[in-house]
Structure formats: C-alpha cells, structure tokens
Design a protein around this motif. Structure first.
Motif, short mmCIF file in Angstrom:
data_model
loop_
_atom_site.label_atom_id
_atom_site.label_comp_id
_atom_site.label_asym_id
_atom_site.label_seq_id
_atom_site.Cartn_x
_atom_site.Cartn_y
_atom_site.Cartn_z
N GLU A 118 54.74 38.37 42.49
CA GLU A 118 53.71 38.02 43.47
C GLU A 118 52.37 37.68 42.82
OE1 GLU A 118 56.83 40.27 45.59
OE2 GLU A 118 55.73 40.61 43.71
N VAL A 119 52.12 38.25 41.64
CA VAL A 119 50.81 38.02 41.01
C VAL A 119 50.64 36.57 40.57
CG1 VAL A 119 49.22 38.71 39.19
CG2 VAL A 119 50.60 40.43 40.36
N PRO A 120 51.49 36.02 39.69
CA PRO A 120 51.29 34.62 39.31
C PRO A 120 51.49 33.65 40.47
CG PRO A 120 53.37 35.43 38.44
CD PRO A 120 52.63 36.63 38.96
N CYS A 121 52.35 34.02 41.42
CA CYS A 121 52.64 33.11 42.52
C CYS A 121 51.55 33.08 43.59
CB CYS A 121 53.98 33.47 43.17
SG CYS A 121 55.40 33.10 42.14
N HIS A 122 50.81 34.17 43.72
CA HIS A 122 49.81 34.23 44.80
C HIS A 122 48.41 34.58 44.32
CE1 HIS A 122 53.00 33.78 47.73
NE2 HIS A 122 53.67 34.77 47.16
N VAL A 123 48.28 35.55 43.44
CA VAL A 123 46.95 35.97 42.98
C VAL A 123 46.45 35.02 41.89
CG1 VAL A 123 45.58 37.90 42.10
CG2 VAL A 123 47.63 38.35 43.45
N GLY A 124 47.35 34.64 40.98
CA GLY A 124 47.00 33.76 39.87
C GLY A 124 47.47 34.34 38.55
N ARG A 125 48.07 33.52 37.72
CA ARG A 125 48.60 34.02 36.44
C ARG A 125 47.49 34.44 35.50
NH1 ARG A 125 52.26 29.61 33.73
NH2 ARG A 125 52.28 31.10 32.01
N ASP A 126 46.32 33.84 35.63
CA ASP A 126 45.14 34.22 34.84
C ASP A 126 44.04 34.66 35.80
OD1 ASP A 126 46.23 33.41 32.26
OD2 ASP A 126 46.00 31.36 33.00
N ILE A 127 43.59 35.89 35.66
CA ILE A 127 42.54 36.42 36.52
C ILE A 127 41.28 36.62 35.67
CG2 ILE A 127 41.80 38.35 37.97
CD1 ILE A 127 44.73 38.80 38.69
N PRO A 128 40.25 35.80 35.89
CA PRO A 128 39.04 35.93 35.08
C PRO A 128 38.32 37.24 35.36
CG PRO A 128 38.72 34.32 36.84
CD PRO A 128 40.17 34.70 36.86
N VAL A 129 37.68 37.77 34.31
CA VAL A 129 36.91 39.00 34.42
C VAL A 129 35.43 38.65 34.29
CG1 VAL A 129 36.45 41.25 33.40
CG2 VAL A 129 38.80 40.38 33.49
N ILE A 130 34.65 39.03 35.28
CA ILE A 130 33.22 38.72 35.32
C ILE A 130 32.44 39.92 34.80
CG2 ILE A 130 31.28 38.07 36.83
CD1 ILE A 130 33.46 37.01 38.80
N PRO A 131 31.55 39.72 33.83
CA PRO A 131 30.75 40.85 33.33
C PRO A 131 29.93 41.49 34.45
CG PRO A 131 30.47 38.90 31.95
CD PRO A 131 31.20 38.46 33.18
N TYR A 132 29.49 42.71 34.22
CA TYR A 132 28.68 43.37 35.25
C TYR A 132 27.32 42.69 35.39
CZ TYR A 132 25.75 46.57 37.80
OH TYR A 132 24.88 47.09 38.72
N PHE A 133 26.98 42.36 36.62
CA PHE A 133 25.65 41.92 37.00
C PHE A 133 25.27 42.69 38.25
CE2 PHE A 133 27.38 37.99 34.97
CZ PHE A 133 26.47 37.88 33.93
N ARG A 134 23.99 42.91 38.46
CA ARG A 134 23.56 43.65 39.63
C ARG A 134 24.08 42.98 40.91
NH1 ARG A 134 19.69 42.36 42.80
NH2 ARG A 134 18.66 41.05 41.25
N PRO A 135 24.64 43.78 41.83
CA PRO A 135 25.09 43.20 43.11
C PRO A 135 23.96 42.44 43.81
CG PRO A 135 25.92 45.43 42.88
CD PRO A 135 24.97 45.21 41.73
#
Length: 212
Positions: free
Chosen positions: A117-134
């Motif tokens: 389900e992950v590559p088929c729906h979420v995405g085979r590559d999931i980018p990680v965003i560094p912490y920034f203030r909300p």
C-alpha cells in the motif's frame, strides 16, 4: 462558487479525519480547493469537531481571506501546494500517533515501503522536511517543495502532510502512511521493506506504470 453544501461536506470530512484518529484537539489542518477558492480549517480550530464558524474561505492565488475567518497558521503551505499542484484539490496536515513518533526519532527511517500500500498509494519515496517553526514561511516553502513531485511528506518533530485529488485519496494516503509507521515503530526498528524490483512490479501491475 462556494456554497453551504460545500461547507457542510468540508465539515463532514474534517470530522471523518478526527474519527480516524489522524488529528487530536487542535493538531492538524485541512483544505479543499473549489474553483479559484479554498476552504481551510480556521486558526486554533479542532479539526475533529470543526464548527462552521471556524471555516475560512481563501482565494488560492494570493491567500486573501474572503469571509473574515482567519485560516490555520499553516494555510501558507496548504495554498502553496494547491497552487503548485493543479491535480490536487485536498491537502491534509495530520499528527497521527505512530507517524508522529517516527517524525521524532533520532534515526529517521529512509524507506517506508513495508507493505504494497505504501508505494502504491503513499509514494515509494517520502521526502523528509527539516524542522521549521509551525506556521513559518520556511515550513511553507519546505512543504511546497516536497509535495511538488510527491504526494506525502514527513515533517521532522512535527507531523505529516499529504495531498490528493479528493478527500478519499488524501485520506487513503494518510491512513496508509500511519499504518507503515505503526509497523516501523512496533517492530522496534527490525522490519523488512520491499525491494526496488518488487516495487517496480507493483507499480506496473497495480498502477499500470511502464517498467524502466
């Protein structure tokens, strides 16, 4: 033109996100593009019990508030993603239990492909965003860049964000994202992932993509 029917559907979908445990109290936010405008959950609102008076109507092009209701502090990345992704109409920022644990781990996973389900729906590559203030411009730019070519992203020490053509697609991505993170956490870090060849096969068979 946004009508009361649209607003009531937006409320129903916001409560659905809460019912699935993807957001708690005032965590997370939701947006839905309708033509040149978007409905955005209001600042400080609780998505699981979002009331009509806390639904903001914004112009997608410039973020102008059209009904006097201040949108979520994260409206910058919601509207930014909608501008970048004409194929997507819904953006969901959520902080589900296991995916948020993963966002706070010292050793952030680089491969989330634990089930098909992950590559088929979420995405085979999931980018990680560094912490920034909300709510910061830096976070908005980070999310917009991450979702330009992806449908899901992990925000370190914060949460997750997904986009989709409609509520069901965004909801599906969020639920399977959480499922993958649950497997990762409960395995204690001892988990298998699909091989690139297995993912290629899934994409060809399930998604109809041509193999390289």
């Amino acid at each position: 033109m946004i009508t009361d029917v649209h607003i009531q559907e937006f409320l129903r979908q916001a409560h659905r996100v809460g019912d699935a445990g993807l957001t708690l109290c005032s965590s997370g936010n939701l947006s839905w593009r309708i033509g040149d405008e978007a409905l955005v959950s209001g600042t400080g609102s609780w998505v699981p019990t979002l009331p009509e008076k806390k639904v903001s109507i914004c112009r997608v092009a410039d973020g102008a508030v059209l009904n006097g209701v201040k949108p979520s502090m994260e409206s910058g990345f919601h509207l930014g993603v909608l501008r970048e992704r004409p194929d997507c109409n819904v953006v969901l920022h959520f902080q589900s239990k296991y995916a948020t644990v993963v966002s706070c781990m010292k050793d952030t996973p680089t491969d989330f492909n634990v089930t098909a389900e992950v590559p088929c729906h979420v995405g085979r590559d999931i980018p990680v965003i560094p912490y920034f203030r909300p709510g910061s411009p830096e976070l908005a730019e980070g999310v917009k860049a991450a979702l330009k070519d992806h449908n899901s992203a992990l925000m370190l020490k914060h949460g997750q964000v997904v986009c989709g053509k409609d509520f069901d697609e965004a909801f599906e991505r969020a639920v399977f994202f959480e499922m993958a993170c649950r497997i990762i956490v409960l395995s204690g870090g001892r988990y298998n992932t699909l091989t690139p060849e297995e993912i290629d096969d899934l994409e060809a068979y399930v998604l109809g993509k041509k193999t390289k």
